[in-house]
Design a protein around this motif. Structure first.
Motif, PDB file in Angstrom:
ATOM      1  N   SER A   3      11.234  -6.380  -0.897  1.00 40.93           N
ATOM      2  CA  SER A   3      10.065  -6.548  -1.243  1.00 40.93           C
ATOM      3  C   SER A   3       9.003  -6.251  -0.571  1.00 40.93           C
ATOM      4  CB  SER A   3      10.025  -8.124  -1.483  1.00 40.93           C
ATOM      5  OG  SER A   3      10.115  -8.685  -0.207  1.00 40.93           O
ATOM      6  N   LYS A   4       7.801  -6.227  -0.820  1.00 40.37           N
ATOM      7  CA  LYS A   4       6.773  -5.910   0.077  1.00 40.37           C
ATOM      8  C   LYS A   4       6.322  -6.920   1.327  1.00 40.37           C
ATOM      9  CE  LYS A   4       2.241  -5.820  -1.131  1.00 40.37           C
ATOM     10  NZ  LYS A   4       1.150  -6.254  -1.828  1.00 40.37           N
ATOM     11  N   ILE A   9       1.644  -5.547  10.692  1.00 43.50           N
ATOM     12  CA  ILE A   9       1.095  -5.515  12.018  1.00 43.50           C
ATOM     13  C   ILE A   9       1.025  -4.020  12.182  1.00 43.50           C
ATOM     14  CG2 ILE A   9       1.001  -6.099  14.165  1.00 43.50           C
ATOM     15  CD1 ILE A   9       0.879  -8.609  12.865  1.00 43.50           C
ATOM     16  N   ARG A  10      -0.099  -3.531  12.254  1.00 37.21           N
ATOM     17  CA  ARG A  10      -0.281  -2.095  12.352  1.00 37.21           C
ATOM     18  C   ARG A  10      -1.168  -1.799  13.705  1.00 37.21           C
ATOM     19  NH1 ARG A  10       3.029  -1.737  10.133  1.00 37.21           N
ATOM     20  NH2 ARG A  10       3.584  -1.566   7.853  1.00 37.21           N
ATOM     21  N   ASN A  11      -0.370  -0.855  14.493  1.00 39.51           N
ATOM     22  CA  ASN A  11      -1.004  -0.539  16.048  1.00 39.51           C
ATOM     23  C   ASN A  11      -1.990  -1.451  16.581  1.00 39.51           C
ATOM     24  OD1 ASN A  11      -1.352   1.693  13.520  1.00 39.51           O
ATOM     25  ND2 ASN A  11      -0.657   2.692  15.694  1.00 39.51           N
ATOM     26  N   SER A  37       3.435  -2.284  16.067  1.00 40.99           N
ATOM     27  CA  SER A  37       3.488  -2.327  14.794  1.00 40.99           C
ATOM     28  C   SER A  37       4.751  -2.985  14.249  1.00 40.99           C
ATOM     29  CB  SER A  37       3.257  -0.818  14.130  1.00 40.99           C
ATOM     30  OG  SER A  37       2.395  -0.116  14.575  1.00 40.99           O
ATOM     31  N   PHE A  38       4.698  -3.912  13.291  1.00 45.31           N
ATOM     32  CA  PHE A  38       6.088  -4.221  12.718  1.00 45.31           C
ATOM     33  C   PHE A  38       5.817  -4.912  11.495  1.00 45.31           C
ATOM     34  CE2 PHE A  38       4.775  -7.580  15.504  1.00 45.31           C
ATOM     35  CZ  PHE A  38       5.190  -8.712  14.910  1.00 45.31           C
ATOM     36  N   ASP A  39       6.645  -5.232  10.667  1.00 48.79           N
ATOM     37  CA  ASP A  39       6.336  -5.780   9.148  1.00 48.79           C
ATOM     38  C   ASP A  39       7.392  -7.220   9.100  1.00 48.79           C
ATOM     39  OD1 ASP A  39       4.786  -3.935   8.370  1.00 48.79           O
ATOM     40  OD2 ASP A  39       6.544  -2.718   7.251  1.00 48.79           O
ATOM     41  N   PHE A  76      -2.315  -9.565   5.968  1.00 47.06           N
ATOM     42  CA  PHE A  76      -1.213 -10.603   5.284  1.00 47.06           C
ATOM     43  C   PHE A  76      -1.624 -10.484   3.882  1.00 47.06           C
ATOM     44  CE2 PHE A  76      -1.086 -15.015   4.034  1.00 47.06           C
ATOM     45  CZ  PHE A  76       0.323 -15.261   4.638  1.00 47.06           C
ATOM     46  N   ASP A  77      -0.470 -10.650   3.120  1.00 45.85           N
ATOM     47  CA  ASP A  77      -0.390 -10.688   1.733  1.00 45.85           C
ATOM     48  C   ASP A  77      -1.488  -9.299   1.058  1.00 45.85           C
ATOM     49  OD1 ASP A  77       0.847 -11.809  -0.225  1.00 45.85           O
ATOM     50  OD2 ASP A  77      -0.499 -13.641  -0.498  1.00 45.85           O
ATOM     51  N   GLY A  78      -1.566  -8.438   1.749  1.00 46.09           N
ATOM     52  CA  GLY A  78      -2.403  -7.255   1.003  1.00 46.09           C
ATOM     53  C   GLY A  78      -3.728  -7.135   1.606  1.00 46.09           C
TER      54      GLY A  78
END
Lengths: 324, 323
Positions: A3-4, A9-11, A37-39, A76-78
């Motif tokens: 899932s998405k 977290i980006r840079n 960065s991580f998801d 968060f949530d897009g």
């Protein structure tokens, strides 16, 4: 886990100015979190582990909007946290809650347990006042405390019970995401197990997503699905927990794992002993942050920090031994 | 036996009643041995070490027992006699390396203090001794580092300074109260290695107080498990970890998540440590124990010998502790 991601977290960077000169120009900057960065996917428990000063708690605090990032984004949530307006930010803060490390310092000694747990509900006007009492009783039962504890004060409870109260408070707003900042490190071993199991149960019951911050690798292993290892503000390695613990790639992860005292005396393992201390994050080593203590260091490690790159499916590592 | 603690009982009289923090504790410490005392908070492990050092704060009082060091009872010594022993023959390191060093004095000044009290060395020789003990604990370039203030050092360094201070007069016993609790795992491993090496080099005995069974497995030779002021099990380290006997020890070992196995749920010891003012009448672990019998609620078992271990549990015999 296809899932998405719920949280991206980006840079992300967080710099603290430690010293300024006469004209107000920064002369010393502490890079607490440097380009991470991580998801985190929905329903997952992501463990973040590292020694003191590696920036793991700073990341947690940026996610709950206590610190604002120097650069980078938290999605968060897009939606990007930085682009939210006031009302949206309130909604965001309701969805993301924090459990603190020290159960002795994080509960107001002048408030009863009922007041502590209902405070977020009252502030956010979530429920009419006549329903609050029921909700508090329900939350207390959820964390394994009797509902008549509501009228007592925090000092009447033991460390484990206080941590349960802190968890009940975090659950009060029906969050979807909880940042657990070292929730069990102040507790005794036998109580630690109770709280870890409770967190596990609540995750299933309320379909929560966790960011679990800790320095104890064995607790992290028990509770998380994926684990990220940090060192001096950089992410060194991210992998599925099974993969990470069986096959740690980054030399720092290997050293960290071998430093954990083992209670199983039948397993004799080779120790990796690190020399020296963690360098100061104000003046981190050039190149790879770990190169001053690394036992596999080779020429060129002190030139540039290697990026976090995928070595195997789902296993990311930042080390020049791998990503060439 | 270098140090022998016999039937030690330490009490704190509070407004709400008398709390017995250490109850009938007996153990011996041999020359060159590392004995660990392990237990959770409130189990009396730190109070035991403070009783040995004679550092109990009011209202704490040793109400019974003997602490025999080299054939003499320390409890019968006067304060000034104890001061001669402390820091010289028995020294202690504390949990918090951040707070147990004085922030306004240089490291060398703090090290010189105990050397000047216990020896008659000249100023130069005393400084040489400082450098030597800092080198012994692995501080790089000690000639320069001894001029630092504590805040200029990291946590691991400060703990090394504490150890150097404790070792400066070559004590026969080192009491280490949670020496690695405030440190990171990689630094903890360094400090434990250091304690182990120093024991080999100097032949001193170490009494290691800790709550972490991992540290025990890593560093100690023998171990005593404490619960609610009493020793509930005593064994050689390898025996304790291969065949734990007391239900509390078994529970404690099972509740630690292990790295080499996967488990859905952690084992939990139910309930929590009883209120020290409202101790159960019988065995203090009885209301949390899975094997609790009628007898357990009435009488306190004595520490019974089972093979090489000593266990305080009715599962292994009928011995009853005399009040």
């Amino acid at each position: 886990m296809s899932s998405k991601p719920l949280l991206q977290i980006r840079n992300l960077q967080k710099y603290f100015v430690v010293e300024r000169n006469f004209f107000g120009k920064p002369t010393a900057i502490l890079k607490a979190v440097d380009d991470v960065s991580f998801d985190i996917h929905k329903g997952e428990a992501f463990g973040l582990v590292g020694e003191s000063g590696c920036g793991k708690s700073t990341i947690g605090k940026m996610i709950v909007d206590i610190y604002s990032p120097t650069s980078g984004s938290i999605i968060f949530d897009g939606k990007d946290l930085a682009s939210l307006n006031k009302a949206e930010r309130r909604k965001y803060c309701k969805d993301i809650q924090l459990i603190f490390q020290d159960p002795y310092a994080s509960l107001n000694p002048r408030m009863t347990v009922g007041e502590i747990i209902s405070e977020p509900i009252r502030i956010n006007k979530l429920l009419p006042s006549n329903e609050i009492e029921n909700r508090v009783s329900y939350l207390l039962n959820c964390v394994g405390l009797a509902s008549n504890y509501r009228n007592r004060y925090a000092h009447e409870f033991s460390g484990g019970q206080r941590q349960r109260i802190g968890i009940a408070r975090a659950l009060a707003l029906n969050p979807t995401f909880i940042v657990c900042d070292e929730p069990v490190s102040a507790l005794d071993v036998s109580v630690q197990a109770q709280v870890v199991n409770l967190l596990d149960d609540l995750k299933k019951e309320f379909s929560l997503t966790y960011l679990f911050i800790a320095h104890g690798l064995n607790v992290i292993k028990h509770i998380s699905d994926r684990v990220g290892v940090m060192y001096l503000g950089k992410m060194m390695e991210i992998a599925n927990k099974k993969e990470l613990y069986q096959n740690p790639l980054n030399p720092y992860t290997q050293a960290l794992m071998s430093a954990i005292p083992n209670i199983d005396l039948s397993v004799k393992k080779e120790r990796i002993r690190l020399e020296g201390d963690v360098p100061s994050p104000i003046n981190p080593p050039k190149g790879c942050r770990f190169c001053t203590r690394c036992f596999k260091v080779f020429e060129g490690c002190d030139v540039e920090q290697p990026p976090l790159a995928e070595e195997k499916a789902g296993h990311y590592v930042a080390c020049r031994l791998f990503n060439k | 036996m270098l140090l022998e603690v016999k039937n030690l009982k330490t009490e704190f009289s509070t407004k709400r009643g008398v709390v017995t923090a250490v109850n009938n504790v007996s153990f011996g410490l041999d020359k060159g041995e590392i004995l660990a005392i392990v237990g959770e908070s409130g189990s009396g492990k730190s109070v035991t070490s403070l009783s040995i050092m004679g550092l109990l704060q009011k209202p704490g009082k040793v109400s019974n027992g003997e602490i025999v060091f080299k054939g003499e009872d320390l409890l019968k010594r006067s304060v000034s006699e104890l001061q001669k022993i402390r820091g010289d023959q028995i020294s202690m390191i504390f949990q918090e390396p951040m707070t147990s060093l004085n922030p306004v004095y240089r490291v060398k000044t703090q090290l010189l203090e105990s050397i000047n009290i216990h020896t008659n060395l000249s100023k130069e020789d005393a400084l040489k001794k400082v450098v030597e003990s800092l080198r012994l604990v692995g501080i790089p370039s000690p000639e320069k580092r001894m001029d630092n203030y504590p805040h200029q050092m990291s946590g691991g360094m400060r703990q090394r300074v504490m150890i150097a201070m404790a070792l400066s007069c070559h004590p026969e016993i080192l009491i280490a109260d949670e020496p690695t609790t405030a440190l990171d795992v990689t630094i903890q491993a360094q400090i434990l290695d250091l304690l182990y090496d120093l024991r080999q080099k100097l032949g001193m005995a170490v009494l290691l107080i800790t709550h972490d069974l991992g540290v025990v497995a890593e560093a100690a030779d023998r171990v005593a498990v404490m619960y609610c002021g009493r020793i509930v099990e005593e064994a050689m380290v390898k025996d304790l970890f291969s065949t734990p006997r007391h239900p509390y020890t078994i529970g404690l070992l099972q509740s630690i998540p292990k790295l080499n196995e996967d488990r859905e749920r952690l084992y939990m010891i139910k309930g929590m440590v009883p209120d020290p003012l409202k101790m159960p009448k019988g065995c203090s672990f009885s209301d949390r124990c899975e094997h609790c019998m009628e007898k357990c609620k009435e009488k306190i078992p004595s520490l019974m010998q089972v093979e090489n271990q000593r266990v305080r549990c009715f599962l292994y015999g009928d011995g009853v502790e005399e009040e």
